[in-house]
Design a protein around this motif. Structure first.
Motif, PDB file in Angstrom:
ATOM      1  N   ARG A 266       0.718  -1.308   0.033  1.00 54.39           N
ATOM      2  CA  ARG A 266      -0.189  -0.033   0.052  1.00 54.39           C
ATOM      3  C   ARG A 266       0.899   1.109   0.072  1.00 54.39           C
ATOM      4  N   ILE A 267       0.206   2.422  -0.321  1.00 56.35           N
ATOM      5  CA  ILE A 267       0.882   3.684  -0.148  1.00 56.35           C
ATOM      6  C   ILE A 267       0.316   4.455   1.093  1.00 56.35           C
ATOM      7  N   ALA A 268       1.378   4.883   1.842  1.00 59.01           N
ATOM      8  CA  ALA A 268       0.780   5.821   2.917  1.00 59.01           C
ATOM      9  C   ALA A 268       1.237   7.296   2.394  1.00 59.01           C
ATOM     10  N   VAL A 269       0.148   8.133   2.365  1.00 59.89           N
ATOM     11  CA  VAL A 269       0.559   9.606   2.317  1.00 59.89           C
ATOM     12  C   VAL A 269      -0.179  10.394   3.383  1.00 59.89           C
ATOM     13  N   ALA A 270       0.676  11.477   3.657  1.00 58.53           N
ATOM     14  CA  ALA A 270       0.351  12.494   4.468  1.00 58.53           C
ATOM     15  C   ALA A 270      -0.125  13.777   3.967  1.00 58.53           C
ATOM     16  N   THR A 271      -1.143  14.110   4.544  1.00 59.99           N
ATOM     17  CA  THR A 271      -1.702  15.653   4.060  1.00 59.99           C
ATOM     18  C   THR A 271      -1.693  16.510   5.219  1.00 59.99           C
ATOM     19  N   PHE A 272      -1.716  17.860   4.814  1.00 60.82           N
ATOM     20  CA  PHE A 272      -1.709  18.849   5.867  1.00 60.82           C
ATOM     21  C   PHE A 272      -2.392  20.243   5.445  1.00 60.82           C
ATOM     22  N   GLU A 273      -2.875  21.031   6.310  1.00 58.84           N
ATOM     23  CA  GLU A 273      -3.236  22.194   5.844  1.00 58.84           C
ATOM     24  C   GLU A 273      -2.176  23.476   6.086  1.00 58.84           C
ATOM     25  N   PRO A 274      -1.836  24.029   5.056  1.00 64.07           N
ATOM     26  CA  PRO A 274      -0.764  25.007   5.172  1.00 64.07           C
ATOM     27  C   PRO A 274      -1.015  26.091   6.089  1.00 64.07           C
ATOM     28  N   GLY A 275       0.049  26.589   6.805  1.00 57.72           N
ATOM     29  CA  GLY A 275      -0.067  27.763   7.550  1.00 57.72           C
ATOM     30  C   GLY A 275      -0.645  27.237   9.095  1.00 57.72           C
ATOM     31  N   VAL A 276      -0.952  26.134   9.268  1.00 55.23           N
ATOM     32  CA  VAL A 276      -1.457  25.712  10.595  1.00 55.23           C
ATOM     33  C   VAL A 276      -0.374  24.537  10.948  1.00 55.23           C
ATOM     34  N   TRP A 277       0.618  25.023  11.171  1.00 52.45           N
ATOM     35  CA  TRP A 277       1.898  24.034  11.347  1.00 52.45           C
ATOM     36  C   TRP A 277       1.857  23.251  12.544  1.00 52.45           C
ATOM     37  N   THR A 278       1.659  23.941  13.575  1.00 52.54           N
ATOM     38  CA  THR A 278       1.828  23.373  14.992  1.00 52.54           C
ATOM     39  C   THR A 278       0.593  23.359  15.848  1.00 52.54           C
ATOM     40  N   PRO A 280      -3.670  21.468  15.635  1.00 58.91           N
ATOM     41  CA  PRO A 280      -4.301  20.485  15.228  1.00 58.91           C
ATOM     42  C   PRO A 280      -5.296  21.106  13.985  1.00 58.91           C
ATOM     43  N   HIS A 281      -5.518  20.308  13.122  1.00 52.59           N
ATOM     44  CA  HIS A 281      -6.428  20.596  12.030  1.00 52.59           C
ATOM     45  C   HIS A 281      -6.950  19.325  11.170  1.00 52.59           C
ATOM     46  N   GLU A 282      -7.972  19.445  10.586  1.00 58.37           N
ATOM     47  CA  GLU A 282      -8.760  17.968  10.479  1.00 58.37           C
ATOM     48  C   GLU A 282      -8.084  17.608   9.090  1.00 58.37           C
ATOM     49  N   HIS A 283      -7.411  18.449   8.443  1.00 59.65           N
ATOM     50  CA  HIS A 283      -6.416  18.207   7.223  1.00 59.65           C
ATOM     51  C   HIS A 283      -5.127  17.628   7.450  1.00 59.65           C
ATOM     52  N   HIS A 284      -4.724  17.573   8.877  1.00 63.22           N
ATOM     53  CA  HIS A 284      -3.536  16.902   8.979  1.00 63.22           C
ATOM     54  C   HIS A 284      -3.823  15.355   9.380  1.00 63.22           C
ATOM     55  N   ARG A 285      -3.499  14.529   8.507  1.00 63.44           N
ATOM     56  CA  ARG A 285      -3.858  12.995   8.619  1.00 63.44           C
ATOM     57  C   ARG A 285      -2.742  12.271   7.890  1.00 63.44           C
ATOM     58  N   VAL A 286      -2.627  10.950   8.217  1.00 64.36           N
ATOM     59  CA  VAL A 286      -2.148   9.857   7.245  1.00 64.36           C
ATOM     60  C   VAL A 286      -3.018   9.053   6.551  1.00 64.36           C
ATOM     61  N   HIS A 287      -2.775   8.843   5.454  1.00 63.44           N
ATOM     62  CA  HIS A 287      -3.957   8.023   4.985  1.00 63.44           C
ATOM     63  C   HIS A 287      -3.274   6.983   3.917  1.00 63.44           C
ATOM     64  N   TRP A 288      -3.738   5.582   3.934  1.00 59.76           N
ATOM     65  CA  TRP A 288      -3.562   4.392   3.360  1.00 59.76           C
ATOM     66  C   TRP A 288      -4.205   4.336   1.899  1.00 59.76           C
ATOM     67  N   LEU A 289      -3.722   4.150   0.757  1.00 56.04           N
ATOM     68  CA  LEU A 289      -4.130   4.179  -0.490  1.00 56.04           C
ATOM     69  C   LEU A 289      -3.945   2.716  -1.219  1.00 56.04           C
TER      70      LEU A 289
END
Length: 530
Positions: A266-278, A280-289
């Motif tokens: 599988r491919i694990a990929v990390a996503t984030f919300e730019p500007g919200v570095w440190t 929590p944010h709902e876009h800060h996640r790791v997903h398995w594809l």
């Protein structure tokens, strides 16, 4: 089944903003509904040191951590309890090291070449942790644009790949180089996102590389490429095998940071919300594809972590995959060909630049190896060893005067085993015997060719006006022409002004004045073992 899943799908997450540990997650596939499981934390540095900014992590075959930047310290190797076993840091300026990958091992737990990228100086260089030496460097700056490195990795078949952004030019590229003894030598080709001035002779335009974030080498020799909004598999010739865009999935939001192939396929990929570095944010996640769906250019999200406390900067396979940046590749530890050491012969005998040396003189030694067989021969270590006394008469342990590691010599190819060193007081007066010794990954050794001799004599006071040394490059006088380049691969931390450097990787003659200047440049970096 759960423990098997942990080994097959686990990832360690490096957050933005500083940490002493990496959170580790895997998948529980024991039920029809795949779920994410928290495996706890992996210690990176000691809690006593406090949180430090880490930009890249490679887990080595002996389970040590190879860390990049460490709050401007350069690179560090730490044990599983977070204690430092090695670090390499700037003595005068603060680097911004964005990646480090092993390009050669001498043995398990013994990396002898580490490829490092410093985006503050647009500089890539190779260090030898075993001998505390800086052995190669090259600037990737362009006129008016700093090179911001996304990643640099070792590839099989003696190659390396550099992922680079020149944001001031709107340009991203992957430069593929040949490698000898863990050190890049010659560019093979550039895969560039757009046309640009003065490209290398072989340049392929690959628009999918724009706004590059990360690279990983795949077992089939291709590259897993992460960009700001895209994920793709691209060959080192520039062909796009498949590509997807983050906007094609309702479950992926924000921007891509990094992606890794995990042992399950599988491919694990990390996503984030730019500007919200440190925060929590709902876009800060790791997903398995699903890899099979990606090959069909579709995104199927099999599982995702809950929102993370900080934006993920990098992820790494939780149990490591070689430390080279290419999945499963451990240069120097794994044989890539079926040739035998006996297939190697001396195309040119062992030679020295002089017959005798006084203490303080510089020796240059070389020998040319040739593969006369039909298969690639993997050499774990090639050395020119010297012992005091006549050949065949000495009982003392040999000392290495030239060493090269992780060689892959193809059928009909040659390799120049060469280096220089100063004859210091540890060389006793009298005759010395030198010979070429090769070792394969199984520990088998063979001597090649006819031994050579040299004499260490009393200094008569004559001296020499020139010395032969290895050129490791210099700080360029036109450093001020390099522009400030924020880069798209960095997680929100501004770079500092840097300079451009260059290196030729050849043996040259320098005057004594030139040698002093060269030595002063070497003092810009401090090496230490802790």
């Amino acid at each position: 089944m759960a423990s098997t899943a942990a080994a097959e799908d686990g990832v360690a997450i490096i957050p933005n903003g500083g940490a002493t540990e990496a959170r580790v997650f895997d998948l529980d596939t024991s039920q029809a509904d795949i779920r994410v499981r928290d495996r706890g934390r992996r210690q990176l540095v000691s809690d006593a040191l406090g949180p430090v900014a880490i930009r890249d992590l490679k887990i080595l075959p002996d389970d040590a951590n190879l860390l990049s930047d460490v709050d401007g310290r350069g690179i560090a190797i730490t044990e599983t309890d977070g204690s430092f076993s090695y670090s390499f840091a700037s003595a005068t300026e603060r680097p911004r090291v964005t990646s480090a990958s092993v390009t050669a091992y001498a043995g398990l737990g013994a990396p002898t070449r580490v490829l490092v990228t410093d985006s503050n100086r647009s500089l890539a260089f190779v260090v030898d942790p075993q001998n505390d030496e800086w052995v190669w460097q090259q600037s990737f700056a362009m006129p008016g644009a700093r090179a911001t490195f996304a990643q640099a990795i070792a590839l099989p078949s003696q190659r390396a790949a550099f992922g680079i952004n020149w944001t001031a030019l709107g340009l991203s590229a992957v430069d593929v180089y040949t490698v000898q003894s863990g050190e890049p030598t010659t560019i093979i080709r550039r895969l560039a996102s757009a046309q640009h001035p003065d490209p290398p002779p072989e340049t392929v335009i690959v628009p999918e590389l724009a706004e590059l974030r990360d690279l990983m080498g795949l077992p089939n020799g291709n590259l897993l490429v992460t960009t700001r909004f895209g994920l793709s598999e691209i060959t080192t010739e520039g062909d796009v095998v498949w590509k997807v865009d983050i906007g094609e999935s309702a479950e992926l939001r924000g921007e891509f940071a990094t992606a890794r192939l995990v042992p399950s396929g599988r491919i694990a990929v990390a996503t984030f919300e730019p500007g919200v570095w440190t925060s929590p944010h709902e876009h800060h996640r790791v997903h398995w594809l699903s890899a099979s769906e990606l090959e069909s250019e579709r995104i199927e999200v099999l599982a995702s972590t809950d929102a993370l406390e900080a934006a993920p900067a990098r992820i790494e396979v939780a149990d490591g995959h070689g430390g080279s940046g290419t999945f499963g590749y451990r240069p120097g530890l794994d044989a890539v060909g079926s040739g035998e050491l006996s297939d190697l012969e001396m195309a040119r005998d062992l030679a020295f630049n002089a017959a005798e040396y006084a203490h303080g003189d510089w020796m240059f030694a070389s020998a040319l190896l040739e593969n006369t067989g039909t298969d690639t021969v993997t050499v774990s270590q090639a050395s020119i060893l010297a012992t005091p006394g006549a050949c065949g008469a000495s009982t003392q342990a040999p000392r290495a005067i030239v060493e090269a590691t992780a060689l892959e010599i193809g059928a009909g190819e040659t390799f120049e085993l060469q280096d220089s060193l100063e004859i210091d007081d540890s060389f006793t007066l009298g005759r010395w015997c030198a010979k070429v010794v090769l070792q394969d990954v199984a520990g088998n050794t063979v001597e090649l060719g006819t031994p050579g001799t040299f004499d260490v004599v009393e200094d008569t006071g004559g001296g020499s006006s020139t010395v032969i040394v290895r050129d490791l490059g210099h700080w360029s006088a036109d450093a001020a022409d390099v522009g400030v380049d924020m880069g798209v691969g960095d997680a929100g931390q501004d770079p500092e002004p840097g300079c451009a450097c260059s290196a030729s990787g050849r043996s040259v003659e320098l005057s004594w004045v030139g040698l002093l200047l060269w030595g002063a440049g070497s003092l810009l970096w401090r090496r230490r073992r802790l």
